[in-house]
Write a protein that holds these residues in place. Structure first.
Motif, PDB file in Angstrom:
ATOM      1  N   LEU A  24       0.833  -1.193   0.000  1.00  0.00           N
ATOM      2  CA  LEU A  24       0.000   0.000   0.000  1.00  0.00           C
ATOM      3  C   LEU A  24       0.871   1.247   0.000  1.00  0.00           C
ATOM      4  CD1 LEU A  24      -2.570  -1.122   2.733  1.00  0.00           C
ATOM      5  CD2 LEU A  24      -2.869  -1.196   0.245  1.00  0.00           C
ATOM      6  N   VAL A  25       0.319   2.335  -0.523  1.00  0.00           N
ATOM      7  CA  VAL A  25       0.997   3.634  -0.543  1.00  0.00           C
ATOM      8  C   VAL A  25       0.116   4.623   0.199  1.00  0.00           C
ATOM      9  CG1 VAL A  25       1.837   5.511  -2.003  1.00  0.00           C
ATOM     10  CG2 VAL A  25       2.089   3.152  -2.759  1.00  0.00           C
ATOM     11  N   GLN A  26       0.760   5.415   1.062  1.00  0.00           N
ATOM     12  CA  GLN A  26       0.053   6.477   1.763  1.00  0.00           C
ATOM     13  C   GLN A  26       0.702   7.797   1.387  1.00  0.00           C
ATOM     14  OE1 GLN A  26       1.727   4.037   3.856  1.00  0.00           O
ATOM     15  NE2 GLN A  26       0.016   2.639   3.762  1.00  0.00           N
ATOM     16  N   GLN A  27      -0.130   8.767   1.021  1.00  0.00           N
ATOM     17  CA  GLN A  27       0.364  10.107   0.693  1.00  0.00           C
ATOM     18  C   GLN A  27      -0.277  11.111   1.638  1.00  0.00           C
ATOM     19  OE1 GLN A  27      -0.631  10.434  -3.516  1.00  0.00           O
ATOM     20  NE2 GLN A  27       1.526  10.064  -4.006  1.00  0.00           N
ATOM     21  N   LEU A  28       0.564  11.940   2.247  1.00  0.00           N
ATOM     22  CA  LEU A  28       0.099  12.982   3.155  1.00  0.00           C
ATOM     23  C   LEU A  28       0.140  14.313   2.418  1.00  0.00           C
ATOM     24  CD1 LEU A  28       1.063  13.464   6.850  1.00  0.00           C
ATOM     25  CD2 LEU A  28       0.940  15.401   5.280  1.00  0.00           C
ATOM     26  N   TRP A  29      -1.020  14.957   2.353  1.00  0.00           N
ATOM     27  CA  TRP A  29      -1.162  16.224   1.638  1.00  0.00           C
ATOM     28  C   TRP A  29      -1.540  17.330   2.609  1.00  0.00           C
ATOM     29  CZ3 TRP A  29      -0.299  16.502  -3.592  1.00  0.00           C
ATOM     30  CH2 TRP A  29      -0.221  15.285  -4.283  1.00  0.00           C
ATOM     31  N   CYS A  30      -0.830  18.433   2.529  1.00  0.00           N
ATOM     32  CA  CYS A  30      -1.165  19.654   3.256  1.00  0.00           C
ATOM     33  C   CYS A  30      -1.574  20.644   2.174  1.00  0.00           C
ATOM     34  CB  CYS A  30       0.038  20.128   4.053  1.00  0.00           C
ATOM     35  SG  CYS A  30      -0.321  21.465   5.199  1.00  0.00           S
ATOM     36  N   GLY A  31      -2.872  20.834   2.017  1.00  0.00           N
ATOM     37  CA  GLY A  31      -3.357  21.606   0.872  1.00  0.00           C
ATOM     38  C   GLY A  31      -3.024  20.856  -0.397  1.00  0.00           C
ATOM     39  N   GLU A  32      -2.339  21.525  -1.313  1.00  0.00           N
ATOM     40  CA  GLU A  32      -1.948  20.891  -2.576  1.00  0.00           C
ATOM     41  C   GLU A  32      -0.513  20.375  -2.551  1.00  0.00           C
ATOM     42  OE1 GLU A  32      -4.175  20.322  -5.074  1.00  0.00           O
ATOM     43  OE2 GLU A  32      -5.562  21.105  -3.570  1.00  0.00           O
ATOM     44  N   THR A  33       0.133  20.439  -1.394  1.00  0.00           N
ATOM     45  CA  THR A  33       1.531  20.033  -1.274  1.00  0.00           C
ATOM     46  C   THR A  33       1.634  18.612  -0.737  1.00  0.00           C
ATOM     47  OG1 THR A  33       2.175  22.325  -0.838  1.00  0.00           O
ATOM     48  CG2 THR A  33       3.764  20.604  -0.230  1.00  0.00           C
ATOM     49  N   LEU A  34       2.333  17.756  -1.479  1.00  0.00           N
ATOM     50  CA  LEU A  34       2.627  16.403  -1.009  1.00  0.00           C
ATOM     51  C   LEU A  34       3.794  16.514  -0.037  1.00  0.00           C
ATOM     52  CD1 LEU A  34       2.219  13.332  -1.110  1.00  0.00           C
ATOM     53  CD2 LEU A  34       3.772  13.295  -3.089  1.00  0.00           C
TER      54      LEU A  34
ATOM     55  N   LEU B 273       4.583  13.970   2.476  1.00  0.00           N
ATOM     56  CA  LEU B 273       5.123  12.685   2.908  1.00  0.00           C
ATOM     57  C   LEU B 273       4.541  11.590   2.032  1.00  0.00           C
ATOM     58  CD1 LEU B 273       6.362  10.619   5.009  1.00  0.00           C
ATOM     59  CD2 LEU B 273       4.320  10.993   6.372  1.00  0.00           C
ATOM     60  N   GLU B 274       5.406  10.675   1.598  1.00  0.00           N
ATOM     61  CA  GLU B 274       4.918   9.482   0.903  1.00  0.00           C
ATOM     62  C   GLU B 274       5.474   8.276   1.640  1.00  0.00           C
ATOM     63  OE1 GLU B 274       3.873   8.839  -3.423  1.00  0.00           O
ATOM     64  OE2 GLU B 274       5.921   8.028  -3.309  1.00  0.00           O
ATOM     65  N   ALA B 275       4.585   7.368   1.993  1.00  0.00           N
ATOM     66  CA  ALA B 275       4.973   6.167   2.731  1.00  0.00           C
ATOM     67  C   ALA B 275       4.554   4.934   1.936  1.00  0.00           C
ATOM     68  CB  ALA B 275       4.301   6.154   4.099  1.00  0.00           C
ATOM     69  N   HIS B 276       5.319   3.870   2.120  1.00  0.00           N
ATOM     70  CA  HIS B 276       5.012   2.585   1.511  1.00  0.00           C
ATOM     71  C   HIS B 276       4.981   1.551   2.618  1.00  0.00           C
ATOM     72  CE1 HIS B 276       5.704   3.902  -2.672  1.00  0.00           C
ATOM     73  NE2 HIS B 276       6.472   4.793  -2.072  1.00  0.00           N
ATOM     74  N   GLY B 277       3.985   0.686   2.564  1.00  0.00           N
ATOM     75  CA  GLY B 277       3.876  -0.356   3.581  1.00  0.00           C
ATOM     76  C   GLY B 277       3.480  -1.671   2.940  1.00  0.00           C
ATOM     77  N   ASP B 278       4.047  -2.732   3.462  1.00  0.00           N
ATOM     78  CA  ASP B 278       3.711  -4.094   3.048  1.00  0.00           C
ATOM     79  C   ASP B 278       2.955  -4.707   4.226  1.00  0.00           C
ATOM     80  OD1 ASP B 278       3.790  -6.053   1.122  1.00  0.00           O
ATOM     81  OD2 ASP B 278       5.647  -6.945   1.884  1.00  0.00           O
ATOM     82  N   TYR B 279       1.699  -5.070   4.005  1.00  0.00           N
ATOM     83  CA  TYR B 279       0.824  -5.556   5.069  1.00  0.00           C
ATOM     84  C   TYR B 279       0.530  -7.031   4.856  1.00  0.00           C
ATOM     85  CZ  TYR B 279       0.403  -0.720   6.331  1.00  0.00           C
ATOM     86  OH  TYR B 279       0.714   0.551   6.708  1.00  0.00           O
ATOM     87  N   ALA B 280       0.731  -7.813   5.905  1.00  0.00           N
ATOM     88  CA  ALA B 280       0.503  -9.261   5.850  1.00  0.00           C
ATOM     89  C   ALA B 280      -0.841  -9.582   6.493  1.00  0.00           C
ATOM     90  CB  ALA B 280       1.619 -10.001   6.570  1.00  0.00           C
ATOM     91  N   VAL B 281      -1.609 -10.412   5.805  1.00  0.00           N
ATOM     92  CA  VAL B 281      -2.868 -10.933   6.330  1.00  0.00           C
ATOM     93  C   VAL B 281      -2.565 -12.337   6.828  1.00  0.00           C
ATOM     94  CG1 VAL B 281      -5.261 -11.533   5.825  1.00  0.00           C
ATOM     95  CG2 VAL B 281      -4.202  -9.564   4.672  1.00  0.00           C
ATOM     96  N   LEU B 282      -2.726 -12.541   8.128  1.00  0.00           N
ATOM     97  CA  LEU B 282      -2.379 -13.819   8.728  1.00  0.00           C
ATOM     98  C   LEU B 282      -3.464 -14.868   8.480  1.00  0.00           C
ATOM     99  CD1 LEU B 282      -0.953 -12.499  12.121  1.00  0.00           C
ATOM    100  CD2 LEU B 282       0.226 -12.818   9.937  1.00  0.00           C
ATOM    101  N   ALA B 283      -3.069 -16.121   8.518  1.00  0.00           N
ATOM    102  CA  ALA B 283      -4.013 -17.226   8.339  1.00  0.00           C
ATOM    103  C   ALA B 283      -5.001 -17.250   9.502  1.00  0.00           C
ATOM    104  CB  ALA B 283      -3.246 -18.557   8.248  1.00  0.00           C
ATOM    105  N   ALA B 284      -6.195 -17.732   9.249  1.00  0.00           N
ATOM    106  CA  ALA B 284      -7.210 -17.858  10.273  1.00  0.00           C
ATOM    107  C   ALA B 284      -6.744 -18.866  11.320  1.00  0.00           C
ATOM    108  CB  ALA B 284      -8.537 -18.307   9.666  1.00  0.00           C
ATOM    109  N   GLY B 285      -7.188 -18.644  12.542  1.00  0.00           N
ATOM    110  CA  GLY B 285      -6.879 -19.656  13.543  1.00  0.00           C
ATOM    111  C   GLY B 285      -6.273 -19.120  14.690  1.00  0.00           C
TER     112      GLY B 285
END
Length: 167
Positions: free
Chosen positions: A143-153, A155-167
């Motif tokens: 996923l990518v997250q972008q932080l905007w203050c008005g029209e100015t970017l 901060l840009e962040a990148h995250g890898d999110y794991a979905v764990l198995a049920a149980g």
């Protein structure tokens, strides 16, 4: 106050084919993760496939009077977790999501109220995650997250999110 080592009760899944009410989810999140009520989140909403937070700068100030990098980093990481969790819940999955990897790039100071937008890094990401959940019972999404203050970017962040198995 939450107790260490005791999981917070899950929010019941929404009706099939329905999504969560963003404000009800945000209220649950404030109970589940105590620091959330101090982040200055004013609104959470979906805009197409993107999850958006509107935030007040006041609770997130640093000593220079601009956005504190640690708070902004926590917010981008948490918003990615929310995106993945809400995406799963909309499809009937009550699963644990964890951030596996995260990075941030600070581009400009945050000098006023702001918004953070989170979306899949690639168009194929959600379909790939759905396929992995079906075939392996777990998966990951970038996923990518972008932080905007008005029209100015700011901060840009990148995250890898794991979905764990049920149980």
């Amino acid at each position: 106050m939450r107790e260490v080592g005791i999981p917070h009760p899950r929010l019941p899944l929404p009706e099939p084919g329905q999504g969560d009410d963003p404000q009800a989810f945000l209220a649950w999140l404030m109970d589940a993760i105590p620091m959330v009520e101090h982040l200055g989140i004013r609104e959470m909403r979906w805009e197409g496939e993107s999850l958006v937070w509107e935030l007040a700068l006041g609770p997130n100030l640093n000593d220079k009077g601009t956005g504190f990098g640690g708070a902004l980093t926590a917010q981008t990481t948490l918003l990615g977790w929310c995106w993945a969790t809400l995406w799963l819940r909309q499809r009937g999955y009550a699963r644990d999501v964890v951030v596996a990897e995260a990075s941030q790039r600070f581009l400009a100071p945050v000098t006023g109220d702001y918004r953070i937008v989170c979306a899949a890094q690639s168009e194929q990401g959600p379909a790939s995650l759905a396929e992995r959940l079906t075939s392996r019972g777990r998966g990951r999404i970038a996923l990518v997250q972008q932080l905007w203050c008005g029209e100015t970017l700011c901060l840009e962040a990148h995250g890898d999110y794991a979905v764990l198995a049920a149980g």
